[in-house]
Scaffold this motif. Sequence first.
Motif, PDB file in Angstrom:
ATOM      1  N   GLY A 121      14.564  14.978  13.725  1.00  0.00           N
ATOM      2  CA  GLY A 121      13.423  14.172  14.142  1.00  0.00           C
ATOM      3  C   GLY A 121      13.782  12.705  14.027  1.00  0.00           C
ATOM      4  N   SER A 122      12.834  11.854  14.241  1.00  0.00           N
ATOM      5  CA  SER A 122      13.171  10.449  14.014  1.00  0.00           C
ATOM      6  C   SER A 122      12.219   9.882  12.978  1.00  0.00           C
ATOM      7  N   TYR A 123      12.727   8.916  12.273  1.00  0.00           N
ATOM      8  CA  TYR A 123      11.968   8.418  11.142  1.00  0.00           C
ATOM      9  C   TYR A 123      11.880   6.916  11.171  1.00  0.00           C
ATOM     10  N   GLU A 124      10.701   6.428  10.863  1.00  0.00           N
ATOM     11  CA  GLU A 124      10.572   5.000  10.635  1.00  0.00           C
ATOM     12  C   GLU A 124       9.816   4.876   9.332  1.00  0.00           C
ATOM     13  N   GLY A 125      10.421   4.204   8.382  1.00  0.00           N
ATOM     14  CA  GLY A 125       9.749   4.136   7.090  1.00  0.00           C
ATOM     15  C   GLY A 125      10.316   3.021   6.236  1.00  0.00           C
ATOM     16  N   LEU A 126       9.740   2.918   5.048  1.00  0.00           N
ATOM     17  CA  LEU A 126      10.158   1.883   4.099  1.00  0.00           C
ATOM     18  C   LEU A 126      10.990   2.559   3.020  1.00  0.00           C
ATOM     19  N   TYR A 127      12.196   2.061   2.829  1.00  0.00           N
ATOM     20  CA  TYR A 127      13.117   2.707   1.891  1.00  0.00           C
ATOM     21  C   TYR A 127      13.443   1.770   0.741  1.00  0.00           C
ATOM     22  N   CYS A 128      13.253   2.251  -0.499  1.00  0.00           N
ATOM     23  CA  CYS A 128      13.674   1.452  -1.663  1.00  0.00           C
ATOM     24  C   CYS A 128      15.020   1.990  -2.135  1.00  0.00           C
ATOM     25  N   VAL A 129      16.041   1.151  -2.035  1.00  0.00           N
ATOM     26  CA  VAL A 129      17.390   1.592  -2.411  1.00  0.00           C
ATOM     27  C   VAL A 129      17.464   1.830  -3.921  1.00  0.00           C
ATOM     28  N   GLY A 130      16.731   1.022  -4.700  1.00  0.00           N
ATOM     29  CA  GLY A 130      16.708   1.210  -6.165  1.00  0.00           C
ATOM     30  C   GLY A 130      16.228   2.606  -6.521  1.00  0.00           C
ATOM     31  N   CYS A 131      15.179   3.065  -5.872  1.00  0.00           N
ATOM     32  CA  CYS A 131      14.642   4.417  -6.121  1.00  0.00           C
ATOM     33  C   CYS A 131      15.393   5.458  -5.317  1.00  0.00           C
ATOM     34  N   GLU A 132      16.122   5.046  -4.309  1.00  0.00           N
ATOM     35  CA  GLU A 132      16.703   5.951  -3.321  1.00  0.00           C
ATOM     36  C   GLU A 132      15.589   6.839  -2.753  1.00  0.00           C
ATOM     37  N   ALA A 133      14.487   6.214  -2.341  1.00  0.00           N
ATOM     38  CA  ALA A 133      13.354   7.005  -1.855  1.00  0.00           C
ATOM     39  C   ALA A 133      12.532   6.210  -0.857  1.00  0.00           C
ATOM     40  N   PHE A 134      11.941   6.954   0.099  1.00  0.00           N
ATOM     41  CA  PHE A 134      10.988   6.332   1.004  1.00  0.00           C
ATOM     42  C   PHE A 134       9.694   6.068   0.258  1.00  0.00           C
ATOM     43  N   LYS A 135       9.032   4.996   0.641  1.00  0.00           N
ATOM     44  CA  LYS A 135       7.779   4.618  -0.024  1.00  0.00           C
ATOM     45  C   LYS A 135       6.654   4.595   0.993  1.00  0.00           C
ATOM     46  N   GLN A 136       5.490   5.035   0.578  1.00  0.00           N
ATOM     47  CA  GLN A 136       4.293   4.876   1.403  1.00  0.00           C
ATOM     48  C   GLN A 136       3.741   3.474   1.155  1.00  0.00           C
ATOM     49  N   PRO A 137       3.141   2.850   2.180  1.00  0.00           N
ATOM     50  CA  PRO A 137       2.607   1.498   1.975  1.00  0.00           C
ATOM     51  C   PRO A 137       1.662   1.420   0.763  1.00  0.00           C
ATOM     52  N   ASP A 138       0.872   2.480   0.527  1.00  0.00           N
ATOM     53  CA  ASP A 138      -0.078   2.398  -0.604  1.00  0.00           C
ATOM     54  C   ASP A 138       0.595   2.518  -1.967  1.00  0.00           C
ATOM     55  N   GLU A 139       1.907   2.804  -1.979  1.00  0.00           N
ATOM     56  CA  GLU A 139       2.608   2.853  -3.267  1.00  0.00           C
ATOM     57  C   GLU A 139       3.122   1.471  -3.689  1.00  0.00           C
ATOM     58  N   LEU A 140       3.066   0.505  -2.773  1.00  0.00           N
ATOM     59  CA  LEU A 140       3.644  -0.809  -3.054  1.00  0.00           C
ATOM     60  C   LEU A 140       2.644  -1.715  -3.779  1.00  0.00           C
ATOM     61  N   VAL A 141       3.166  -2.641  -4.540  1.00  0.00           N
ATOM     62  CA  VAL A 141       2.315  -3.633  -5.205  1.00  0.00           C
ATOM     63  C   VAL A 141       2.729  -5.000  -4.659  1.00  0.00           C
ATOM     64  N   ASP A 142       1.823  -5.654  -3.989  1.00  0.00           N
ATOM     65  CA  ASP A 142       2.124  -6.923  -3.298  1.00  0.00           C
ATOM     66  C   ASP A 142       3.345  -6.781  -2.394  1.00  0.00           C
ATOM     67  N   GLY A 143       3.464  -5.655  -1.737  1.00  0.00           N
ATOM     68  CA  GLY A 143       4.581  -5.455  -0.809  1.00  0.00           C
ATOM     69  C   GLY A 143       5.883  -5.053  -1.495  1.00  0.00           C
ATOM     70  N   ASN A 144       5.875  -4.966  -2.854  1.00  0.00           N
ATOM     71  CA  ASN A 144       7.112  -4.642  -3.580  1.00  0.00           C
ATOM     72  C   ASN A 144       7.067  -3.230  -4.162  1.00  0.00           C
ATOM     73  N   CYS A 145       8.262  -2.650  -4.373  1.00  0.00           N
ATOM     74  CA  CYS A 145       8.341  -1.396  -5.114  1.00  0.00           C
ATOM     75  C   CYS A 145       7.903  -1.682  -6.542  1.00  0.00           C
ATOM     76  N   PRO A 146       6.951  -0.921  -7.086  1.00  0.00           N
ATOM     77  CA  PRO A 146       6.469  -1.240  -8.437  1.00  0.00           C
ATOM     78  C   PRO A 146       7.550  -1.080  -9.511  1.00  0.00           C
ATOM     79  N   LEU A 147       8.549  -0.234  -9.262  1.00  0.00           N
ATOM     80  CA  LEU A 147       9.599  -0.046 -10.272  1.00  0.00           C
ATOM     81  C   LEU A 147      10.681  -1.108 -10.186  1.00  0.00           C
TER      82      LEU A 147
END
Length: 513
Positions: A121-147
């Motif tokens: 399939g094709s994917y468009e998403g937000l990826y945090c390299v620190g977590c090595e994981a895709f993030k949902q917009p509602d998981e972000l805090v001020d646009g940043n990965c909380p971790l």
Amino acid sequence: MSKDTFYLTTPIYYVNDVPHLGHAYTTVACDFIARWRRMQGRPVHFLTGTDEHGEKVARTAAAKGLTPEEWTDEIVPRWTELWAALDISNDDFIRTTEPRHEGPVQQFMTALHQRDQIYLGSYEGLYCVGCEAFKQPDELVDGNCPLHGVPPEVVEEDNYFFRLSDYRQRLIDLYESNPRFVMPEARRREVLGKVRTGLDDLSISRVSFDWGVPVPWDSKHVIYVWVDALQNYITAVGYGSDEERFARLWPASVHMVGKDILWFHSVIWPAMLMALDLPLPETVFAHGFLQVGGEKMSKSKLTGISPHDLLPTFSSDGYRYFFVREVSFGQDGSFSWEAMAERYNSDLANDFGNLVSRSLSMIARYLGGVVPAPPEPSELTEVEHGLMEKQRAALAGMVEAIDEYLLHEALRSCWSFVRGANAYVEAVTPWGLAKDESRRRRLEVVLYQLADSLRLLAVMVAPIAPQAAQELWRRLGEQGSVHDRTHSEDARWGLSAEGTQIISGPPLFPRIV
Ligand code: MSP
């Protein structure tokens, strides 16, 4: 029927950097459990290792001007050295770059593909390299990965997907019917609630870099690092290479993880196993996060403390004891030098260390260092019965607490016996008995009870303070290694042998000033 071997795992650690207090926390907790189960007479298989693929490691290597292979080979020894310094008794150490892992991972993926569990399939998403994981917009805090405190990167590519969404109901049934699958209970409810709201299919390959295991049927793709990493738990015990061994060791009794990686272990991993009809782990236990001085640990601040900074002062035993005793297992906890020094001095130097020193030195002074004849039942008074009852209750408390993964409670329970034994000394005042020749036999009875208390304590503390326990064992004139002993054989009263020569020595835990 549950299988014979207790198989427990730590997460495999990313080798983008050297280990910190948080990594050592998971590993020490697992080691405590592994050693405890061995002494319960159960065969144990304790696995740890390193997670070496993915963008995070690849970028670190590139920044150092090295290939990922060169970098990982250089840094993995920093991890194994720390585990040795902390007396970690793992039975195996797996690196995800080993052929014994990569080959079977490809087999696993091929099997998923053949069962139509994977599609392109094709994917468009937000990826945090620190977590090595895709993030949902509602998981972000001020646009940043909380971790990681940085904005995730926009990724748009053709990926292979795993039909994770098909497993929603089976996962819900699993959490509902098996309350021990995710522990502690609050985490189980959290995962259940989140899965109930729905599951998306999971992107499981990447094309924009090549540091990973190639997708077997399409080598432009590498397997997503988490999908590769989770499989270490089965490849290390023979999946795809030694079916007899795999059948003997799998499923795991417990995957110990930090709360940040619970989703991967309690949702993605069981779904992957279900997809191939493989047995599921018995428990995924999520512990909390450690902070330093009330803050997230950070290398660039004073909170970036290495375990090696603490070892010279506190020793491996003191280190292990502090973190397991101080933090309620499952909750967040914190480290400070003050708290560590205080607990070390009060529990180890004072309570435990003094009990050992004064008991051994009284046996040396009053009985020439020789263990007297064990008491007849008629020679035991109410104080002895109280002491013996304290020990039985403490051991039973440890058994119960460890079965529930309340590791801090287990140590609290053990120390109730340490304090009970000190109270016994105060109550029976051997130094008073020693002044009165007519009370010689009473003195012997009391000192026998103390020698026997120390022997029991050596057995009880061996999983958390392996060096001190062995040294105490030696001073008590016991043979061999305390770590080869079992509760059923050795955690009983009256087994100290008459005539054994004991040795006193310097404090087991010198006070920290
Ligand atoms: N590579 C993955 C795990 C793959 S397992 C199939 C990973 N690695 S990690 O090195 O980032 O983290 C490993 C473990 O260390 C996790 O359990 C994580 O929760 C734990 N900790 C990292 N920082 C921590 C604290 N500050 N406190 C306690 N544990 C923490 O994730």
